[in-house]
Scaffold this active site. Structure first.
Site: not given
Length: 578
Positions: A338, A462-463, A195, A439, A302, A473, A510
């Site tokens: 998605r 990311n993945d 956050h 991904e 998302r 990570r 993305c």
């Protein structure tokens, strides 16, 4: 003597800040098991309810004092926590424990907190896993109220030009401190998806997270320099160091003003190529920031938030209302939805009550695997997305594809859903584009096969990086190995781009890499023409695009890919692109 410490830098439009340190001392509360006499049970229930109201009132006060014009994605953090305070998982479950087990309110709440945190810890998706922060922050507010009777606030009302050093910060803390003049944050905990990181980017505040023992190493009142770009905190800087960073602050202010002046200029390269810049969003309210930063649409919506903090899945109609809100808010721009990408939360992933928890959530039942295993969970979402497609440019995107069989099964369910909607006389776009996220390495290697059966591809870095390098990570012990420039990662990205281009379908990216201006020119040179990112990154990326010459970048990217095995990738990257 200048003292330096390192952490995870959060890059924003204001990458550097200089100010006086203010140590916000908020250590973890020590909650010990405690029972109460039976005759005190109802009084304990009332004490818990009073603490719940105190926490709720504090958050509402923060919400009411948000400056006019604050982006919705910032206020939504507070709204989420207010909703969680009303959720029975937090507001009622502890009361049941007090009454049935005679637990003290603090211990009942802590037991419930432990159960909820365990669920989030079992999720694989790094973004979703950090949502455990919501539980921690909301429970923490109630615990403070239980122990003190009021919300705890040690910070003075005026912290103009100060840098807060803390163990951790809640969204409410961050917004409150920003309103009191704080210009930067240094925390001992937090990662790139926490956050604190998300809000720092949204608010344009310099921040360095994960600085171990910062509260012990730094002193209130001393001059600090926070470099969010390099992830460095400097204490008691020399005159020369101070002057260097003061010049950087002047330069970054000029840069920010320039970005705002060019807000309405199109993302067109110097050689005339239009680049689509899209936004990643989580809530329909994020459309405000998307439009304010002149995105060409939404490349990743998302949908997981619809399923979280509740005991039953959202209905088809609830989902449809949410999707239509985003469709209408975009005024005709494309919206890529998605499908559900929850991780290894066993209460959702498995309808069998005897289903064991996943031993390895990163390799377990998640995303499209979960949806295909639980069609009762998946089909209402497909119906809602299809119905929303009748109202605008909706695209459906399938996460975590690993084999053609998964894709074919998904397409068959989609076709079945279309036939059902037709029989019911409900409107939908029969030719709604369907894409897939690349991904995991298996999908990148098989990208040509996916491209032949899909309308578009999107690379989720990311993945992809996590699975290629076997690095989480969010794990501080190994996240230094999380490297977007690793040759294997770039080869998989290049393979995917070539597969889409050969099939004649659009391809975007993305993941976080797409929103980092450091990599924009490399990605353009590798052939990407669509990038999707958090809205706050759009301005800087647009500027990089407008300064780019694609033929030159293509040559540089080819040289980089050919030579990246001969020397360290970071060194070669700096030579070719800076």
């Amino acid at each position: 003597m200048t003292f330096s410490s390192h952490g995870i830098g959060i890059s924003t439009t204001r990458q550097v800040a200089i100010g006086a340190a203010f140590l916000l001392q908020r250590g973890p509360l020590d909650i010990a098991p405690r029972l109460i006499p039976e005759e005190m049970v109802e009084a304990e229930v009332e004490r818990f309810r009073k603490a719940l109201n105190t926490a709720r009132d504090r958050l509402r006060a923060v919400r009411q004092h948000l400056p006019t014009g604050t982006a919705e994605d910032i206020s939504s953090f507070i709204d989420t926590h207010l909703l969680m305070l009303d959720d029975s998982a937090i507001s009622q479950a502890p009361i049941e424990l007090i009454r049935t087990h005679q637990y003290a309110a603090e211990w009942a709440l802590q037991r419930r907190r432990n159960e909820l945190v365990r669920v989030f810890d079992e999720m694989d998706d790094p973004y979703l896993r950090t949502r455990r922060d919501d539980v921690e922050h909301v429970v923490g507010q109630i615990q403070i109220a239980l122990q003190q009777g009021t919300g705890r606030d040690e910070a003075p009302s005026d912290l103009t030009n100060h840098i807060v050093v803390a163990r951790d910060l809640t969204p409410a803390d961050i917004i409150m401190l920003k309103n009191r003049g704080v210009i930067a944050f240094v925390t001992e905990y937090g990662g790139p998806l926490s956050h604190t990181a998300i809000l720092a980017r949204s608010l344009g505040i310099a921040a360095v997270l994960g600085v171990h023992h910062a509260s012990q190493l730094l002193r209130s009142g001393e001059t600090l320099i926070v470099d969010g770009e390099a992830g460095v905190v400097l204490a008691d800087p020399t005159r020369e160091i101070l002057q260097h960073y003061q010049q950087r602050i002047i330069a970054q202010a000029a840069r920010e003003a320039e970005l705002r002046r060019n807000l309405d200029l199109p993302a067109i390269t110097r050689d005339g190529q239009r680049i689509l810049l899209l936004a990643n969003i989580e809530l329909p309210e994020d459309i405000t920031a998307t439009l304010a930063n002149r995105a060409d649409g939404v490349g990743l919506f998302r949908t997981e938030f619809l399923y979280m903090n509740r005991t039953t899945p959202p209905s088809e109609e609830e989902q449809l209302e949410t999707y239509l809100s985003a469709v209408h808010g975009l005024n005709g721009a494309p919206l890529t939805i998605r499908t559900l990408d929850l991780g290894a939360d066993k209460t959702i992933e498995c309808s069998d009550p005897n289903c064991p928890p996943s031993n390895n959530p990163a390799l377990g039942l998640r995303a499209i695997r979960l949806c295909l295993k639980e069609p009762d969970l998946f089909l209402p979402q497909l119906r809602a997305i299809l119905r929303a497609s009748a109202e605008g440019q909706v695209r459906l995107m399938i996460p975590m594809l690993s084999c053609i069989a998964e894709l074919q099964e998904t397409l068959a369910l989609l076709e079945q859903t279309k036939q059902e909607l037709s029989r019911e006389g409900l409107r939908f776009n029969a030719t709604m584009p369907v894409g897939g996220m690349i991904e995991i390495p298996a999908a990148a290697i098989a990208a040509a096969s996916f491209a032949r059966q899909l309308d578009f591809l999107s690379i989720g870095t990311n993945d992809l990086i996590q699975y290629t390098l076997a690095v989480d990570r969010m794990d501080e012990s190994v996240n230094y190995l999380f490297d977007p420039l690793h040759p294997s990662v770039l080869q998989l990205i290049q393979m995917t781009i070539h597969a889409a281009n050969n099939a004649g379908i659009p391809i975007s990216m993305c993941g976080e890499m797409a929103g980092d201006p450091l990599f924009t020119q490399l990605l353009l040179g590798m052939g990407l023409r669509e990038l999707s990112m958090q809205p706050g990154a759009l301005l800087e990326t647009r500027q990089v695009v407008r300064a780019s010459d694609l033929p030159r970048l293509t040559r540089q990217a080819q040289a980089f890919l050919q030579q990246m095995h001969s020397k360290p990738a970071a060194t070669l990257f700096a030579e070719l692109f800076h």
